[in-house]
Design a protein around this motif. Sequence first.
Motif, mmCIF file in Angstrom:
data_model
loop_
_atom_site.group_PDB
_atom_site.id
_atom_site.type_symbol
_atom_site.label_atom_id
_atom_site.label_comp_id
_atom_site.label_asym_id
_atom_site.label_seq_id
_atom_site.Cartn_x
_atom_site.Cartn_y
_atom_site.Cartn_z
ATOM 1 N N UNK A 135 -42.034 12.647 -8.400
ATOM 2 C CA UNK A 135 -40.717 13.283 -8.428
ATOM 3 C C UNK A 135 -40.622 14.175 -7.190
ATOM 4 N N UNK A 136 -39.421 14.409 -6.687
ATOM 5 C CA UNK A 136 -39.300 15.118 -5.415
ATOM 6 C C UNK A 136 -38.371 16.337 -5.512
ATOM 7 N N UNK A 137 -38.861 17.443 -4.957
ATOM 8 C CA UNK A 137 -38.013 18.625 -4.801
ATOM 9 C C UNK A 137 -36.868 18.318 -3.840
ATOM 10 N N UNK A 138 -35.681 18.859 -4.120
ATOM 11 C CA UNK A 138 -34.598 18.884 -3.138
ATOM 12 C C UNK A 138 -34.163 20.333 -2.956
ATOM 13 N N UNK A 139 -33.251 20.559 -2.060
ATOM 14 C CA UNK A 139 -32.960 21.942 -1.666
ATOM 15 C C UNK A 139 -32.124 22.707 -2.690
ATOM 16 N N UNK A 140 -31.353 22.012 -3.507
ATOM 17 C CA UNK A 140 -30.316 22.655 -4.315
ATOM 18 C C UNK A 140 -30.856 23.508 -5.469
ATOM 19 N N UNK A 141 -30.157 24.622 -5.724
ATOM 20 C CA UNK A 141 -30.274 25.266 -7.028
ATOM 21 C C UNK A 141 -29.689 24.324 -8.080
ATOM 22 N N UNK A 142 -30.113 24.519 -9.338
ATOM 23 C CA UNK A 142 -29.668 23.647 -10.425
ATOM 24 C C UNK A 142 -28.611 24.316 -11.288
ATOM 25 N N UNK A 143 -27.560 23.565 -11.563
ATOM 26 C CA UNK A 143 -26.554 23.947 -12.547
ATOM 27 C C UNK A 143 -26.168 22.654 -13.262
ATOM 28 N N UNK A 144 -26.368 22.576 -14.586
ATOM 29 C CA UNK A 144 -26.074 21.316 -15.280
ATOM 30 C C UNK A 144 -24.626 20.885 -15.156
ATOM 31 N N UNK A 157 -25.003 22.352 -3.381
ATOM 32 C CA UNK A 157 -25.496 22.908 -4.627
ATOM 33 C C UNK A 157 -24.953 24.304 -4.859
ATOM 34 N N UNK A 158 -25.212 24.866 -6.045
ATOM 35 C CA UNK A 158 -24.761 26.221 -6.348
ATOM 36 C C UNK A 158 -25.374 27.238 -5.376
ATOM 37 N N UNK A 159 -24.751 28.411 -5.277
ATOM 38 C CA UNK A 159 -25.233 29.434 -4.346
ATOM 39 C C UNK A 159 -26.415 30.214 -4.898
ATOM 40 N N UNK A 160 -26.675 30.105 -6.196
ATOM 41 C CA UNK A 160 -27.818 30.805 -6.779
ATOM 42 C C UNK A 160 -28.208 30.108 -8.074
ATOM 43 N N UNK A 161 -29.344 30.489 -8.603
ATOM 44 C CA UNK A 161 -29.796 29.905 -9.859
ATOM 45 C C UNK A 161 -31.251 30.236 -10.113
ATOM 46 N N UNK A 162 -31.722 29.922 -11.305
ATOM 47 C CA UNK A 162 -33.110 30.181 -11.689
ATOM 48 C C UNK A 162 -34.012 28.996 -11.389
ATOM 49 N N UNK A 185 -34.837 19.821 -13.308
ATOM 50 C CA UNK A 185 -35.054 21.033 -12.520
ATOM 51 C C UNK A 185 -36.300 21.739 -13.004
ATOM 52 N N UNK A 186 -36.869 22.548 -12.122
ATOM 53 C CA UNK A 186 -38.047 23.348 -12.427
ATOM 54 C C UNK A 186 -37.895 24.718 -11.765
ATOM 55 N N UNK A 187 -38.599 25.722 -12.276
ATOM 56 C CA UNK A 187 -38.639 26.997 -11.554
ATOM 57 C C UNK A 187 -39.221 26.774 -10.157
#
Length: 206
Positions: A135-144, A157-162, A185-187
């Motif tokens: 699986x691969x990381x991408x740059x974006x924050x996650x928002x369902x 992607x969103x401007x912020x997120x966990x 998504x992951x922390x």
Amino acid sequence: HRPVHRVTIDAFYIDRHGVTNAQYLMFCEATGHRLPDFWGMDGFRCGPDYPNHPVVTVSWADAAEYAKWCGKRLPTEAEWEYAARGGLAGLNYPTGDALDPSHGNYNQSGQGGPVAVGSYPANGFGLHDMQGNVVEWVSDFYDPDYYSSSPTANPQGPTSGRFRVIRGGGWHSGAYCNRVYYRNALPPNWVDFNVGFRCAKDLPCS
């Protein structure tokens, strides 16, 4: 992965395969960056004895730092999906609407861990392991719900997120999680034996 929506993205470069153990070791040796958490563990083919296997157990921050070091960046989620599709629109996988163990390294392939990059056929853009292996990381924050409000051009992607988005399936993932539109998504400080990354780069202005 819903709602289904159309976006446009500017042209970009993306690596043909995930960053390998050998490539990541060069970065660590050059910068003093710490080695991956499972470095030297044969079960996950992580270490100098597996130079052409994808690096795993690197955090989002590790991946972003590597990309910056080599003059690249992590792809956006939209770029990743466009690249993964390989020119095929509306299908479940980079190889079509069905997945079998000859197409990629997922949990039905019997590999029990990552394999050397490029071991399976490339997609229509000549990219390897856009399904399976890691699986691969991408740059974006996650928002369902991001797809409901994302811009139609070059979504970042969103401007912020966990959490940060991960895309594509890996050697430990089931077939459904290898679907080209599947999102998870992951922390950003999380490390996982099923997660690695590849890099992207903007085209130079002419």
